[in-house]
Scaffold this motif. Structure first.
Motif, PDB file in Angstrom:
ATOM      1  N   ARG A 270     -41.518  71.987  27.732  1.00  0.00           N
ATOM      2  CA  ARG A 270     -40.651  71.178  26.883  1.00  0.00           C
ATOM      3  C   ARG A 270     -41.447  70.697  25.679  1.00  0.00           C
ATOM      4  N   ARG A 271     -40.725  70.212  24.687  1.00  0.00           N
ATOM      5  CA  ARG A 271     -41.365  69.712  23.475  1.00  0.00           C
ATOM      6  C   ARG A 271     -41.989  68.355  23.772  1.00  0.00           C
ATOM      7  N   CYS A 272     -43.214  68.152  23.360  1.00  0.00           N
ATOM      8  CA  CYS A 272     -43.931  66.907  23.621  1.00  0.00           C
ATOM      9  C   CYS A 272     -43.597  65.909  22.513  1.00  0.00           C
ATOM     10  N   ALA A 273     -42.895  64.843  22.887  1.00  0.00           N
ATOM     11  CA  ALA A 273     -42.505  63.822  21.914  1.00  0.00           C
ATOM     12  C   ALA A 273     -43.705  62.936  21.580  1.00  0.00           C
ATOM     13  N   LYS A 274     -43.585  62.199  20.472  1.00  0.00           N
ATOM     14  CA  LYS A 274     -44.671  61.309  20.070  1.00  0.00           C
ATOM     15  C   LYS A 274     -44.907  60.209  21.098  1.00  0.00           C
ATOM     16  N   ASP A 275     -43.837  59.773  21.755  1.00  0.00           N
ATOM     17  CA  ASP A 275     -43.943  58.698  22.738  1.00  0.00           C
ATOM     18  C   ASP A 275     -43.977  59.232  24.182  1.00  0.00           C
ATOM     19  N   CYS A 276     -44.443  60.449  24.362  1.00  0.00           N
ATOM     20  CA  CYS A 276     -44.520  61.060  25.700  1.00  0.00           C
ATOM     21  C   CYS A 276     -45.406  60.193  26.608  1.00  0.00           C
ATOM     22  N   ILE A 277     -44.871  59.809  27.745  1.00  0.00           N
ATOM     23  CA  ILE A 277     -45.596  58.911  28.647  1.00  0.00           C
ATOM     24  C   ILE A 277     -46.794  59.609  29.300  1.00  0.00           C
ATOM     25  N   PHE A 278     -46.740  60.935  29.371  1.00  0.00           N
ATOM     26  CA  PHE A 278     -47.816  61.688  30.024  1.00  0.00           C
ATOM     27  C   PHE A 278     -48.989  62.000  29.099  1.00  0.00           C
ATOM     28  N   ALA A 279     -48.745  62.072  27.808  1.00  0.00           N
ATOM     29  CA  ALA A 279     -49.750  62.548  26.847  1.00  0.00           C
ATOM     30  C   ALA A 279     -51.092  61.822  26.922  1.00  0.00           C
ATOM     31  N   PRO A 280     -51.142  60.491  27.021  1.00  0.00           N
ATOM     32  CA  PRO A 280     -52.465  59.848  27.049  1.00  0.00           C
ATOM     33  C   PRO A 280     -53.267  60.125  28.325  1.00  0.00           C
TER      34      PRO A 280
ATOM     35  N   SER B  48     -43.292  59.878  36.215  1.00  0.00           N
ATOM     36  CA  SER B  48     -42.814  59.211  35.011  1.00  0.00           C
ATOM     37  C   SER B  48     -42.263  57.823  35.349  1.00  0.00           C
ATOM     38  N   LYS B  49     -41.483  57.726  36.401  1.00  0.00           N
ATOM     39  CA  LYS B  49     -40.932  56.425  36.815  1.00  0.00           C
ATOM     40  C   LYS B  49     -42.046  55.460  37.208  1.00  0.00           C
ATOM     41  N   MET B  50     -43.030  55.966  37.948  1.00  0.00           N
ATOM     42  CA  MET B  50     -44.147  55.109  38.360  1.00  0.00           C
ATOM     43  C   MET B  50     -44.900  54.579  37.143  1.00  0.00           C
ATOM     44  N   LEU B  51     -45.179  55.454  36.196  1.00  0.00           N
ATOM     45  CA  LEU B  51     -45.945  55.045  35.023  1.00  0.00           C
ATOM     46  C   LEU B  51     -45.166  54.045  34.161  1.00  0.00           C
ATOM     47  N   GLN B  52     -43.858  54.191  34.088  1.00  0.00           N
ATOM     48  CA  GLN B  52     -43.053  53.259  33.300  1.00  0.00           C
ATOM     49  C   GLN B  52     -43.019  51.870  33.927  1.00  0.00           C
ATOM     50  N   GLU B  53     -43.171  51.781  35.225  1.00  0.00           N
ATOM     51  CA  GLU B  53     -43.134  50.485  35.912  1.00  0.00           C
ATOM     52  C   GLU B  53     -44.473  49.754  35.882  1.00  0.00           C
ATOM     53  N   ILE B  54     -45.516  50.440  35.456  1.00  0.00           N
ATOM     54  CA  ILE B  54     -46.861  49.866  35.464  1.00  0.00           C
ATOM     55  C   ILE B  54     -47.221  49.416  34.051  1.00  0.00           C
ATOM     56  N   PRO B  55     -47.902  48.279  33.915  1.00  0.00           N
ATOM     57  CA  PRO B  55     -48.359  47.867  32.571  1.00  0.00           C
ATOM     58  C   PRO B  55     -49.269  48.923  31.948  1.00  0.00           C
ATOM     59  N   VAL B  56     -49.219  49.041  30.649  1.00  0.00           N
ATOM     60  CA  VAL B  56     -49.940  50.092  29.919  1.00  0.00           C
ATOM     61  C   VAL B  56     -51.429  50.084  30.233  1.00  0.00           C
ATOM     62  N   GLN B  57     -52.037  48.901  30.331  1.00  0.00           N
ATOM     63  CA  GLN B  57     -53.480  48.831  30.569  1.00  0.00           C
ATOM     64  C   GLN B  57     -53.873  49.298  31.969  1.00  0.00           C
ATOM     65  N   GLN B  58     -52.936  49.419  32.888  1.00  0.00           N
ATOM     66  CA  GLN B  58     -53.250  49.858  34.258  1.00  0.00           C
ATOM     67  C   GLN B  58     -52.838  51.307  34.524  1.00  0.00           C
ATOM     68  N   ARG B  59     -52.233  51.940  33.583  1.00  0.00           N
ATOM     69  CA  ARG B  59     -51.730  53.304  33.795  1.00  0.00           C
ATOM     70  C   ARG B  59     -52.845  54.326  34.002  1.00  0.00           C
ATOM     71  N   GLY B  60     -53.950  54.172  33.309  1.00  0.00           N
ATOM     72  CA  GLY B  60     -55.068  55.112  33.486  1.00  0.00           C
ATOM     73  C   GLY B  60     -55.589  55.090  34.914  1.00  0.00           C
ATOM     74  N   ASP B  61     -55.732  53.894  35.470  1.00  0.00           N
ATOM     75  CA  ASP B  61     -56.171  53.767  36.865  1.00  0.00           C
ATOM     76  C   ASP B  61     -55.125  54.342  37.817  1.00  0.00           C
ATOM     77  N   ALA B  62     -53.861  54.118  37.498  1.00  0.00           N
ATOM     78  CA  ALA B  62     -52.791  54.648  38.345  1.00  0.00           C
ATOM     79  C   ALA B  62     -52.811  56.182  38.356  1.00  0.00           C
ATOM     80  N   VAL B  63     -53.033  56.772  37.189  1.00  0.00           N
ATOM     81  CA  VAL B  63     -53.100  58.236  37.107  1.00  0.00           C
ATOM     82  C   VAL B  63     -54.298  58.754  37.909  1.00  0.00           C
ATOM     83  N   SER B  64     -55.444  58.069  37.805  1.00  0.00           N
ATOM     84  CA  SER B  64     -56.618  58.480  38.598  1.00  0.00           C
ATOM     85  C   SER B  64     -56.306  58.422  40.088  1.00  0.00           C
ATOM     86  N   SER B  65     -55.605  57.384  40.500  1.00  0.00           N
ATOM     87  CA  SER B  65     -55.223  57.254  41.912  1.00  0.00           C
ATOM     88  C   SER B  65     -54.256  58.353  42.325  1.00  0.00           C
TER      89      SER B  65
END
Length: 173
Positions: free
Chosen positions: A15-25, A48-65
């Motif tokens: 799919r086309r990657c939008a500028k605000d893609c939640i997965f991109a970072p 995607s749902k999990m990442l949207q429910e988590i504060p932005v500063q904690q998303r990197g740790d969530a992805v690692s987990s």
């Protein structure tokens, strides 16, 4: 005009990657296997749902987990991370038992050296162990070998992705 490469998730999902893609970072285009494993275990929609429910500063740790758990689930579909944790806890208790036995032996040797006139018998580790301890040690050694092959070589296969090193944090902060 510079065209940015789509993130790994958009590439995999075609799919086309939008500028605000939640997965991109968190899933860069140069590491597509990282998202592929997470997608295979959890699904892109759930992630995607999990990442949207988590504060932005904690998303990197969530992805690692998520990456760590996905790797564990691919290796051990039943227990996942819990299997690795149980194995390590079992190993710690065995090492604590061995340490206690070694400390007891040292104490016996020190006592013999302090008063050599008493002719205290030398007690070995095998003599200190009961038959139940010996059978437990043999059975756990066989169990350990099979688990060791599974968990100590955790990231050695080609389809397993190594995640970012964990950050040390307290659960109570």
């Amino acid at each position: 005009m510079v065209v940015a490469s789509p993130c790994a998730s958009c590439k995999l999902l075609r799919r086309r990657c939008a500028k605000d893609c939640i997965f991109a970072p968190y899933f860069p285009p140069d590491n597509p296997h990282k998202f592929a494993i997470v997608h295979k275990v959890f699904g892109a929609s759930n992630v995607s749902k999990m990442l949207q429910e988590i504060p932005v500063q904690q998303r990197g740790d969530a992805v690692s987990s998520l990456v760590f758990e996905a790797n564990a689930r691919l290796r051990d579909p039943v227990y996942g991370c819990v299997g690795a944790i149980s194995y390590l806890q079992n190993q710690v208790s065995q090492l604590q038992m061995q340490l206690a036995v070694a400390q007891a032996e040292i104490l016996c040797f020190q006592m013999q050296q302090q008063d050599p006139q008493q002719n205290l018998p030398i007690i070995t580790t095998q003599q200190m162990m009961t038959p139940d301890d010996k059978s437990l040690l043999l059975s756990t050694n066989n169990f350990d070998y099979s688990l060791q092959q599974q968990y100590l070589n955790f990231g050695s296969t080609g389809n397993i992705v190594m995640q970012d090193p964990p950050k040390i944090e307290s659960l109570w902060t």
